[in-house]
Write a protein that holds these residues in place. Structure first.
Motif, short mmCIF file in Angstrom:
data_model
loop_
_atom_site.label_atom_id
_atom_site.label_comp_id
_atom_site.label_asym_id
_atom_site.label_seq_id
_atom_site.Cartn_x
_atom_site.Cartn_y
_atom_site.Cartn_z
N ALA A 154 0.84 -1.19 0.00
CA ALA A 154 0.00 0.00 0.00
C ALA A 154 0.87 1.24 0.00
CB ALA A 154 -0.92 0.01 1.23
N PRO A 155 0.35 2.37 -0.47
CA PRO A 155 1.15 3.59 -0.47
C PRO A 155 1.50 4.04 0.94
CG PRO A 155 -0.82 3.84 -1.84
CD PRO A 155 -0.98 2.59 -1.05
N GLY A 156 2.65 4.66 1.06
CA GLY A 156 3.06 5.30 2.30
C GLY A 156 3.34 6.76 2.02
N ALA A 157 4.04 7.42 2.93
CA ALA A 157 4.36 8.84 2.74
C ALA A 157 5.61 9.18 3.52
CB ALA A 157 3.19 9.71 3.19
N CYS A 158 6.29 10.21 3.07
CA CYS A 158 7.45 10.74 3.78
C CYS A 158 7.46 12.26 3.62
CB CYS A 158 8.76 10.13 3.27
SG CYS A 158 9.18 10.61 1.57
N ARG A 159 8.19 12.92 4.49
CA ARG A 159 8.32 14.37 4.38
C ARG A 159 9.74 14.72 3.95
NH1 ARG A 159 5.69 14.14 9.59
NH2 ARG A 159 3.45 14.30 9.28
N ILE A 160 9.85 15.68 3.04
CA ILE A 160 11.14 16.12 2.53
C ILE A 160 11.22 17.63 2.74
CG2 ILE A 160 12.61 16.33 0.49
CD1 ILE A 160 11.34 13.79 -0.59
N GLY A 161 12.29 18.08 3.36
CA GLY A 161 12.45 19.50 3.63
C GLY A 161 12.60 20.32 2.35
N VAL A 162 11.94 21.47 2.33
CA VAL A 162 12.08 22.43 1.23
C VAL A 162 12.55 23.73 1.87
CG1 VAL A 162 10.92 23.61 -0.66
CG2 VAL A 162 10.22 21.29 -0.03
N ASP A 163 13.85 23.93 1.84
CA ASP A 163 14.46 24.99 2.64
C ASP A 163 14.62 26.29 1.85
OD1 ASP A 163 14.84 23.27 4.87
OD2 ASP A 163 16.56 22.38 3.86
N PRO A 164 14.60 27.42 2.55
CA PRO A 164 14.88 28.70 1.89
C PRO A 164 16.35 28.79 1.51
CG PRO A 164 14.67 29.00 4.27
CD PRO A 164 14.32 27.56 3.98
N PRO A 165 16.70 29.66 0.57
CA PRO A 165 15.80 30.56 -0.14
C PRO A 165 15.19 29.91 -1.38
CG PRO A 165 18.05 31.02 -0.76
CD PRO A 165 18.12 29.93 0.29
N TYR A 166 14.28 30.61 -2.04
CA TYR A 166 13.65 30.18 -3.29
C TYR A 166 12.88 28.88 -3.12
CZ TYR A 166 17.58 33.24 -4.32
OH TYR A 166 18.49 34.26 -4.28
N GLU A 167 12.11 28.83 -2.02
CA GLU A 167 11.39 27.60 -1.69
C GLU A 167 10.39 27.18 -2.76
OE1 GLU A 167 11.37 29.95 2.29
OE2 GLU A 167 11.70 30.37 0.15
N THR A 168 9.71 28.15 -3.37
CA THR A 168 8.68 27.79 -4.34
C THR A 168 9.28 27.03 -5.52
OG1 THR A 168 7.41 29.76 -3.73
CG2 THR A 168 6.79 28.66 -5.76
N ALA A 169 10.40 27.51 -6.03
CA ALA A 169 11.05 26.82 -7.15
C ALA A 169 11.51 25.43 -6.74
CB ALA A 169 12.23 27.65 -7.65
#
Length: 384
Positions: A213-228
């Motif tokens: 079954a699917p699982g999930a994990c979290r991956i950091g999206v750090d500044p700067p330019y987080e949106t990109a």
């Protein structure tokens, strides 16, 4: 019968529910004047950590938010608290949780001054740091809980299989080399192995009727330019049959997918980000040598173009892999896509889209697109 509040309770009342430095100073003064409060202070810290787990946070998440919001001393403190709590806890929490604890342990062993929970300098400074950390932990919001017992691959292979170790080694070499052609070949080979690993796991699960079954994990999206960076992670996730949901306020994306695909997303995103940063630094130096000074605008546009172009190329590569696959694989992948979509909608019933802003530097866009073209992530024949 009423009793006199302890020094810890009075310090908490003074410091944890206010936002000012003066409030921290008042609470720290109460603790510094009462050495007998140290044991209770440590015990209350364990309660704050356990409270974060109940609200859906995991060790890497807590360390990431502390590093984002506070200072190195707070990171050392919270790392020690997490490791101490894990040593006392008898609750099984799965391989991803264990891997996060192992990383914290390795970081602690690599520092000149390993994190400790007891005072290391003057009592007032220590108490100030502890109260600042507790204030943050107290205010952590509830987030989507992840299944700590992450689903194993169909074959029950451990997370660090020989295939994944080989992929990591290839990407590390791609990041380290100074020769674009070599980086291209190494990244292409890594992508090929990722796809093969994912397909093998999917077919094995289908043939053995494994309860995958699917699982999930979290991956950091750090500044700067987080949106990109979040756009880049979304592109990598989509190409590997995963879905990414970005939490801008807390600085991470939650990626939903099957375990082999989650591993591929983590590895490929990290590597592409390293390669993009190196290419951006080189391109920016050339621009500045030519007299340009719009550094921030250039970088924002560079990373936006890189993410956009990589997304197109990854989508093309993914489509080609499925088209070239055996007939048996198509319904398996279709069923997995449905399962991932359903799980994402269950975890995140309400999401919104985000637009890239501040992308207005033509030179940055052109350089970013060119760097994405050089990344060469499409599958190629095996290296001999």
């Amino acid at each position: 019968m009423s009793s006199t509040p302890s020094a810890v309770e009075r310090a908490f009342e003074a410091a944890l529910y206010a936002d000012s430095d003066a409030a921290l100073d008042t609470g720290a003064s109460l603790l510094a004047a009462d050495p007998a409060s140290d044991a209770e202070l440590a015990r209350r810290g364990e309660e704050f950590v356990e409270g974060a787990w109940r609200r859906g946070w995991q060790p890497a998440d807590v360390v990431r938010i502390v590093r984002r919001e506070l200072d190195d001393v707070h990171v050392r403190l919270v790392s020690a608290m997490i490791l101490d709590e894990s040593g006392r806890s008898r609750q099984p929490r799965g391989p991803r949780w264990t891997a996060q604890l192992e990383e914290l342990t390795a970081e602690a062993a690599g520092t000149k001054a390993p994190p400790r929970t007891e005072p290391r300098s003057d009592r007032f400074s220590y108490a100030t740091a502890v109260l600042g950390l507790y204030r943050l932990l107290l205010r952590l919001p509830s987030i989507e809980p992840l299944d700590v017992d992450a689903p194993k691959g169909a074959a029950g292979a451990p997370r660090d299989s020989r295939m994944l170790t080989r992929i990591r080694a290839l990407l590390a070499k791609a990041e380290a080399t100074g020769f674009p052609e070599e980086a291209e070949a190494l990244s292409a080979k890594a992508q090929e192995l990722m796809a093969r690993h994912s397909i093998d796991e999917a077919l094995l699960a289908a043939r053995t009727h494994a309860k995958d079954a699917p699982g999930a994990c979290r991956i950091g999206v750090d500044p700067p330019y987080e949106t990109a960076k979040a756009v880049l992670l979304d592109a990598v996730s989509g190409a590997n049959r995963c879905r990414a949901v970005w939490n801008e306020a807390l600085g991470f994306s939650t990626v939903v997918g099957f375990e082999p695909d989650l591993e591929a997303v983590e590895l490929l995103y990290t590597s592409l980000l390293v390669q993009a940063t190196a290419a951006m630094t080189k391109a920016e130096a050339a621009q500045r040598a030519g007299g340009r000074k719009r550094t921030k605008s250039f970088r924002q546009s560079f990373l936006a173009a890189y993410a956009h172009r990589i997304g197109d190329r990854l989508a093309e590569a993914a489509e080609g892999q499925v088209t070239a696959s055996e007939g048996e694989l198509l319904p398996v992948l279709a069923a997995r896509d449905v399962a991932v979509t359903d799980e994402t909608e269950r975890m995140f019933p309400a999401t919104v889209t985000t637009r890239l802003r501040g992308v207005n530097d033509a030179a940055g866009w052109e350089e970013g697109a060119a760097a994405a073209d050089r990344a060469q992530v499409r599958a190629r024949p095996p290296l001999r």
